[in-house]
Design a protein around this motif. Structure first.
Motif, mmCIF file in Angstrom:
data_model
loop_
_atom_site.group_PDB
_atom_site.id
_atom_site.type_symbol
_atom_site.label_atom_id
_atom_site.label_comp_id
_atom_site.label_asym_id
_atom_site.label_seq_id
_atom_site.Cartn_x
_atom_site.Cartn_y
_atom_site.Cartn_z
ATOM 1 N N ALA A 105 50.488 28.538 48.174
ATOM 2 C CA ALA A 105 50.679 27.154 48.615
ATOM 3 C C ALA A 105 49.938 26.143 47.741
ATOM 4 N N SER A 106 49.217 26.610 46.728
ATOM 5 C CA SER A 106 48.374 25.706 45.944
ATOM 6 C C SER A 106 49.183 24.863 44.965
ATOM 7 N N GLU A 107 48.579 23.744 44.550
ATOM 8 C CA GLU A 107 49.213 22.879 43.570
ATOM 9 C C GLU A 107 49.344 23.575 42.218
ATOM 10 N N ARG A 108 48.417 24.441 41.892
ATOM 11 C CA ARG A 108 48.475 25.142 40.607
ATOM 12 C C ARG A 108 49.718 26.014 40.525
ATOM 13 N N ARG A 109 50.031 26.684 41.619
ATOM 14 C CA ARG A 109 51.236 27.519 41.609
ATOM 15 C C ARG A 109 52.466 26.645 41.423
ATOM 16 N N ARG A 110 52.506 25.511 42.095
ATOM 17 C CA ARG A 110 53.676 24.632 41.995
ATOM 18 C C ARG A 110 53.835 24.055 40.595
ATOM 19 N N ALA A 111 52.727 23.904 39.898
ATOM 20 C CA ALA A 111 52.778 23.269 38.576
ATOM 21 C C ALA A 111 53.004 24.268 37.447
ATOM 22 N N THR A 112 52.985 25.557 37.757
ATOM 23 C CA THR A 112 53.116 26.590 36.716
ATOM 24 C C THR A 112 54.444 27.310 36.879
ATOM 25 N N ARG A 113 55.220 27.363 35.822
ATOM 26 C CA ARG A 113 56.551 27.968 35.880
ATOM 27 C C ARG A 113 56.474 29.477 35.675
ATOM 28 N N ALA A 114 57.106 30.213 36.579
ATOM 29 C CA ALA A 114 57.142 31.668 36.450
ATOM 30 C C ALA A 114 58.102 32.112 35.359
ATOM 31 N N ASP A 115 59.133 31.303 35.090
ATOM 32 C CA ASP A 115 60.160 31.743 34.130
ATOM 33 C C ASP A 115 59.691 31.668 32.675
ATOM 34 N N ARG A 116 58.419 31.340 32.466
ATOM 35 C CA ARG A 116 57.854 31.462 31.111
ATOM 36 C C ARG A 116 57.631 32.927 30.755
ATOM 37 N N VAL B 66 60.684 33.574 39.771
ATOM 38 C CA VAL B 66 59.837 33.051 40.849
ATOM 39 C C VAL B 66 58.445 33.662 40.755
ATOM 40 N N TRP B 67 57.511 33.049 41.474
ATOM 41 C CA TRP B 67 56.212 33.657 41.697
ATOM 42 C C TRP B 67 56.289 34.439 43.003
ATOM 43 N N ASP B 68 56.132 35.747 42.922
ATOM 44 C CA ASP B 68 56.105 36.570 44.128
ATOM 45 C C ASP B 68 54.706 36.485 44.731
ATOM 46 N N HIS B 69 54.627 36.540 46.065
ATOM 47 C CA HIS B 69 53.320 36.430 46.705
ATOM 48 C C HIS B 69 53.246 37.337 47.927
ATOM 49 N N CYS B 70 52.029 37.626 48.357
ATOM 50 C CA CYS B 70 51.801 38.450 49.535
ATOM 51 C C CYS B 70 52.115 37.632 50.787
ATOM 52 N N SER C 94 46.924 35.803 56.193
ATOM 53 C CA SER C 94 45.533 35.594 55.794
ATOM 54 C C SER C 94 45.326 35.768 54.291
ATOM 55 N N HIS C 95 46.352 36.258 53.582
ATOM 56 C CA HIS C 95 46.241 36.454 52.137
ATOM 57 C C HIS C 95 46.955 35.327 51.399
ATOM 58 N N ASP C 96 48.290 35.434 51.316
ATOM 59 C CA ASP C 96 49.107 34.404 50.672
ATOM 60 C C ASP C 96 48.775 34.224 49.190
ATOM 61 N N PHE C 97 48.240 35.287 48.556
ATOM 62 C CA PHE C 97 47.915 35.192 47.135
ATOM 63 C C PHE C 97 49.149 35.479 46.281
ATOM 64 N N VAL C 98 49.246 34.810 45.139
ATOM 65 C CA VAL C 98 50.296 35.097 44.165
ATOM 66 C C VAL C 98 50.076 36.504 43.615
ATOM 67 N N ARG C 99 51.135 37.303 43.591
ATOM 68 C CA ARG C 99 51.046 38.636 42.982
ATOM 69 C C ARG C 99 51.395 38.577 41.508
ATOM 70 N N GLY C 100 52.389 37.805 41.166
ATOM 71 C CA GLY C 100 52.782 37.719 39.773
ATOM 72 C C GLY C 100 54.211 37.249 39.631
ATOM 73 N N SER C 101 54.687 37.212 38.400
ATOM 74 C CA SER C 101 56.051 36.765 38.116
ATOM 75 C C SER C 101 57.042 37.846 38.516
ATOM 76 N N ALA C 102 58.208 37.431 38.996
ATOM 77 C CA ALA C 102 59.242 38.394 39.398
ATOM 78 C C ALA C 102 60.612 37.820 39.094
ATOM 79 N N CYS C 103 61.509 38.669 38.603
ATOM 80 C CA CYS C 103 62.885 38.235 38.386
ATOM 81 C C CYS C 103 63.591 38.166 39.742
ATOM 82 N N ALA C 104 64.739 37.503 39.774
ATOM 83 C CA ALA C 104 65.466 37.351 41.035
ATOM 84 C C ALA C 104 65.861 38.704 41.615
#
Length: 353
Positions: free
Chosen positions: A198-209, A222-226, A230-240
């Motif tokens: 949910a952070s602004e950093r995630r919104r400002a960073t493109r996964a498709d790089r 997309v950015w896949d996340h848990c 209570s976690h909601d952390f980004v796991r990493g980049s993921a294709c559709a």
């Protein structure tokens, strides 16, 4: 997904309307009747799809002698013998609910509504046959183009490779071979580890790089996340494709514990890694697969089906059913403590950390 200009679409509608108004004389469908045993996709041949629909309808009607009603009059004796033999073997095995039937639609045409039986031969208006044949030719040409890498022009050699090369681009799905994808997009290196979805950093960073961190073949979308609240952390980049498969627990996610990159991807969640745990659905999938692989009744070697239910105390109840036998004694239940599953996750964490 194909992009079509409005002008082409309007022209196609006018052509279809003209054909519907004056469909022309009936011509034989030309069903082969020698390919009954083979499964058919519309991209193979719409005539084979019609043939399969006729067989399905005969099975639903439970006719005792469907061959005479199904086969075209005047078939060569050798073809007729083969077809009757195949029909006798296929019809008892076809199971389909009448009200669950899908309409056979090709190029916007409900094909079975224009198919007729005349003088014992399955026929279709000549203009409709022409429309459907042109649709198949253009459809096959588009599929061939879709198998070609947009970068170097290399053609995928099989369906698995074609699927693996498919990436979601800004203008729809594109095909890019691993060499071209790797040359254009770097591997994801963990730069978003510890970032909340949910952070602004995630919104400002493109996964498709980046390339997909799971399959490593396609451009990420997309950015896949848990999904643990209570976690909601980004796991990493993921294709559709990998993201959708993870959501529905299909593909490699049905056995992700045997796929190192997938396990490492899940453990990119800081919360899961610190607690040596996984989200509930992945813990359930892990437990179900472990139990399928090990649980048996008596000396039966068949892998049972298993359904897990989480109990109020956090443990699980596993309900088994033997896939090879029937009867009430072939169903059983087993309690599985949450600490056991947590131990399995800890083993994965130690193995892939």
């Amino acid at each position: 997904m194909w992009h079509v200009d409005d002008v082409q679409f309007d022209g196609a509608l006018r052509d279809l309307a003209a054909v519907a108004a004056a469909p022309g004389r009936l011509v034989p469908l030309g069903l082969p009747w020698t390919e009954l045993s083979r499964g058919c996709r519309l991209s193979d041949d719409w005539r084979l799809a019609v043939q399969g629909e006729l067989v399905d309808r005969a099975a639903r009607a439970r006719r005792r002698r469907p061959a005479a009603e199904l086969l075209d009059a005047g078939l060569a004796p050798a073809v007729q013998r083969l077809a009757v033999k195949d029909l006798g073997r296929l019809l008892p095995r076809v199971v389909r609910e009448p009200d669950g039937r899908d309409l056979l639609v090709v190029a916007g045409v409900v094909v079975m509504e224009v198919v007729r039986r005349r003088a014992g031969v399955w026929s279709i208006p000549a203009k409709w046959a022409d429309v459907l044949d042109r649709w198949r030719a253009e459809h096959l040409a588009l599929l061939a183009r879709a198998r070609r890498c947009v970068g170097c022009g290399t053609v995928a050699v099989n369906r698995d490779e074609e699927y693996e090369w498919r990436s979601s681009g800004a203008d729809g799905w594109i095909t890019r071979c691993p060499a071209c994808a790797g040359g254009e997009h770097p591997l994801y290196g963990g730069s978003m580890r510890g970032v909340r979805y949910a952070s602004e950093r995630r919104r400002a960073t493109r996964a498709d790089r980046y390339l997909c961190a799971v399959c490593g073949l396609r451009q990420a979308a997309v950015w896949d996340h848990c999904h643990e609240p209570s976690h909601d952390f980004v796991r990493g980049s993921a294709c559709a494709s990998c993201n959708q498969a993870e959501r529905s627990q299909h593909g490699l996610w049905r056995a992700f514990w045997d796929h190192g990159p997938a396990v490492r991807h899940l453990l990119e969640c800081n919360g899961c890694r610190a607690a040596t745990t996984l989200s509930l659905r992945h813990m359930s999938a892990l437990a179900a697969a472990r139990l399928r692989a090990t649980a048996r009744h008596d000396r039966c070697a068949a892998e049972p089906s298993v359904v897990l239910e989480q109990l109020p105390d956090g443990d699980f109840l596993a309900r088994f059913k033997c896939a090879a036998h029937s009867g009430p004694e072939m169903r059983w239940e087993e309690a599985v403590g949450r600490e056991i599953i947590t131990g399995w996750v800890a083993d994965l964490t130690a193995k892939y950390s």
